[in-house]
Design a protein around this motif. Structure first.
Motif, mmCIF file in Angstrom:
data_model
loop_
_atom_site.group_PDB
_atom_site.id
_atom_site.type_symbol
_atom_site.label_atom_id
_atom_site.label_comp_id
_atom_site.label_asym_id
_atom_site.label_seq_id
_atom_site.Cartn_x
_atom_site.Cartn_y
_atom_site.Cartn_z
ATOM 1 N N MET A 1 0.852 -1.174 0.000
ATOM 2 C CA MET A 1 0.000 0.000 0.000
ATOM 3 C C MET A 1 0.901 1.241 0.000
ATOM 4 S SD MET A 1 -3.305 0.816 2.380
ATOM 5 C CE MET A 1 -4.009 -0.724 1.884
ATOM 6 N N PRO A 2 0.623 2.217 -0.855
ATOM 7 C CA PRO A 2 1.479 3.405 -0.938
ATOM 8 C C PRO A 2 1.354 4.306 0.302
ATOM 9 C CG PRO A 2 -0.286 3.497 -2.581
ATOM 10 C CD PRO A 2 -0.431 2.217 -1.845
ATOM 11 N N THR A 3 2.398 5.075 0.534
ATOM 12 C CA THR A 3 2.383 6.052 1.623
ATOM 13 C C THR A 3 2.370 7.459 1.038
ATOM 14 O OG1 THR A 3 4.785 6.055 1.765
ATOM 15 C CG2 THR A 3 3.625 4.537 3.222
ATOM 16 N N TYR A 4 1.716 8.348 1.757
ATOM 17 C CA TYR A 4 1.585 9.741 1.329
ATOM 18 C C TYR A 4 1.872 10.643 2.516
ATOM 19 C CZ TYR A 4 -0.954 7.505 -2.463
ATOM 20 O OH TYR A 4 -1.292 6.692 -3.518
ATOM 21 N N ASP A 5 2.457 11.798 2.253
ATOM 22 C CA ASP A 5 2.694 12.801 3.291
ATOM 23 C C ASP A 5 1.604 13.852 3.221
ATOM 24 O OD1 ASP A 5 5.039 11.595 4.192
ATOM 25 O OD2 ASP A 5 6.284 12.720 2.780
ATOM 26 N N TYR A 6 1.027 14.156 4.379
ATOM 27 C CA TYR A 6 0.003 15.190 4.491
ATOM 28 C C TYR A 6 0.490 16.256 5.449
ATOM 29 C CZ TYR A 6 -3.414 12.222 2.133
ATOM 30 O OH TYR A 6 -4.092 11.471 1.212
ATOM 31 N N HIS A 7 0.161 17.521 5.133
ATOM 32 C CA HIS A 7 0.571 18.638 5.982
ATOM 33 C C HIS A 7 -0.650 19.403 6.471
ATOM 34 C CE1 HIS A 7 3.060 21.795 7.612
ATOM 35 N NE2 HIS A 7 2.272 22.672 7.020
ATOM 36 N N CYS A 8 -0.610 19.736 7.746
ATOM 37 C CA CYS A 8 -1.656 20.571 8.344
ATOM 38 C C CYS A 8 -1.044 21.931 8.649
ATOM 39 C CB CYS A 8 -2.183 19.920 9.628
ATOM 40 S SG CYS A 8 -3.424 20.927 10.473
ATOM 41 N N ALA A 9 -1.484 22.966 7.945
ATOM 42 C CA ALA A 9 -0.943 24.309 8.145
ATOM 43 C C ALA A 9 -1.337 24.861 9.515
ATOM 44 C CB ALA A 9 -1.428 25.240 7.038
ATOM 45 N N SER A 10 -2.461 24.415 10.040
ATOM 46 C CA SER A 10 -2.950 24.905 11.321
ATOM 47 C C SER A 10 -2.029 24.536 12.477
ATOM 48 C CB SER A 10 -4.356 24.366 11.584
ATOM 49 O OG SER A 10 -4.828 24.796 12.836
ATOM 50 N N ASN A 11 -1.519 23.301 12.481
ATOM 51 C CA ASN A 11 -0.654 22.887 13.592
ATOM 52 C C ASN A 11 0.799 22.672 13.165
ATOM 53 O OD1 ASN A 11 -0.527 20.315 12.398
ATOM 54 N ND2 ASN A 11 -2.105 19.480 13.728
ATOM 55 N N GLY A 12 1.087 22.826 11.869
ATOM 56 C CA GLY A 12 2.446 22.719 11.361
ATOM 57 C C GLY A 12 2.986 21.303 11.257
ATOM 58 N N GLN A 13 2.145 20.301 11.437
ATOM 59 C CA GLN A 13 2.610 18.915 11.408
ATOM 60 C C GLN A 13 2.508 18.311 10.008
ATOM 61 O OE1 GLN A 13 1.634 16.247 14.682
ATOM 62 N NE2 GLN A 13 0.469 17.943 15.596
ATOM 63 N N THR A 14 3.480 17.500 9.675
ATOM 64 C CA THR A 14 3.457 16.701 8.452
ATOM 65 C C THR A 14 3.479 15.245 8.887
ATOM 66 O OG1 THR A 14 4.615 18.407 7.198
ATOM 67 C CG2 THR A 14 4.663 16.169 6.302
ATOM 68 N N ILE A 15 2.492 14.481 8.425
ATOM 69 C CA ILE A 15 2.292 13.106 8.860
ATOM 70 C C ILE A 15 2.253 12.192 7.635
ATOM 71 C CG2 ILE A 15 0.751 11.540 10.122
ATOM 72 C CD1 ILE A 15 1.843 13.782 11.890
ATOM 73 N N GLU A 16 2.860 11.024 7.751
ATOM 74 C CA GLU A 16 2.832 10.027 6.691
ATOM 75 C C GLU A 16 1.662 9.076 6.933
ATOM 76 O OE1 GLU A 16 5.718 6.563 6.331
ATOM 77 O OE2 GLU A 16 6.482 7.962 4.816
ATOM 78 N N ALA A 17 0.865 8.836 5.892
ATOM 79 C CA ALA A 17 -0.288 7.942 5.992
ATOM 80 C C ALA A 17 -0.233 6.915 4.868
ATOM 81 C CB ALA A 17 -1.585 8.739 5.895
ATOM 82 N N LYS A 18 -0.735 5.725 5.151
ATOM 83 C CA LYS A 18 -0.831 4.666 4.137
ATOM 84 C C LYS A 18 -2.294 4.486 3.760
ATOM 85 C CE LYS A 18 3.110 1.981 5.685
ATOM 86 N NZ LYS A 18 3.611 0.660 6.091
ATOM 87 N N HIS A 19 -2.544 4.492 2.462
ATOM 88 C CA HIS A 19 -3.897 4.221 1.972
ATOM 89 C C HIS A 19 -3.852 3.937 0.482
ATOM 90 C CE1 HIS A 19 -4.215 8.271 0.241
ATOM 91 N NE2 HIS A 19 -3.833 8.774 1.405
ATOM 92 N N GLY A 20 -4.970 3.459 -0.051
ATOM 93 C CA GLY A 20 -5.065 3.140 -1.462
ATOM 94 C C GLY A 20 -4.887 4.363 -2.344
#
Length: 84
Positions: A1-20
């Protein structure tokens, strides 16, 4: 399953998530549910953006010849990447 990086400008966090590949997360709540993170002080409906990240390219030639040394860049086998 691929991983993607998501960024939240509100809290400044970048998180890696796995999904289709056909799925895309759009809120902090969806990201937290996907990754098992706690919401913290960030509201669940806070928007997030998926970041463009580089992928690895593997030459089929390199897979067929595992003893072939990599090019000087440390990338593809046989200099196919053009970075030698």
């Amino acid at each position: 399953m691929p991983t993607y990086d998501y960024h939240c400008a509100s809290n400044g966090q970048t998180i890696e998530a796995k999904h289709g590949m056909n799925e895309e997360l759009s809120t902090w709540g969806e990201l937290c549910a996907n990754t098992g993170l706690a919401l913290g002080n960030t509201p669940a409906d806070t928007p997030i953006v998926r970041l463009i990240t580089g992928g690895q390219i593997v030459s089929s030639r390199a897979l067929k010849n595992p003893d072939m040394p990599a090019c000087a860049s440390g990338g593809c086998g046989g200099g196919m990447c053009g970075l030698h």
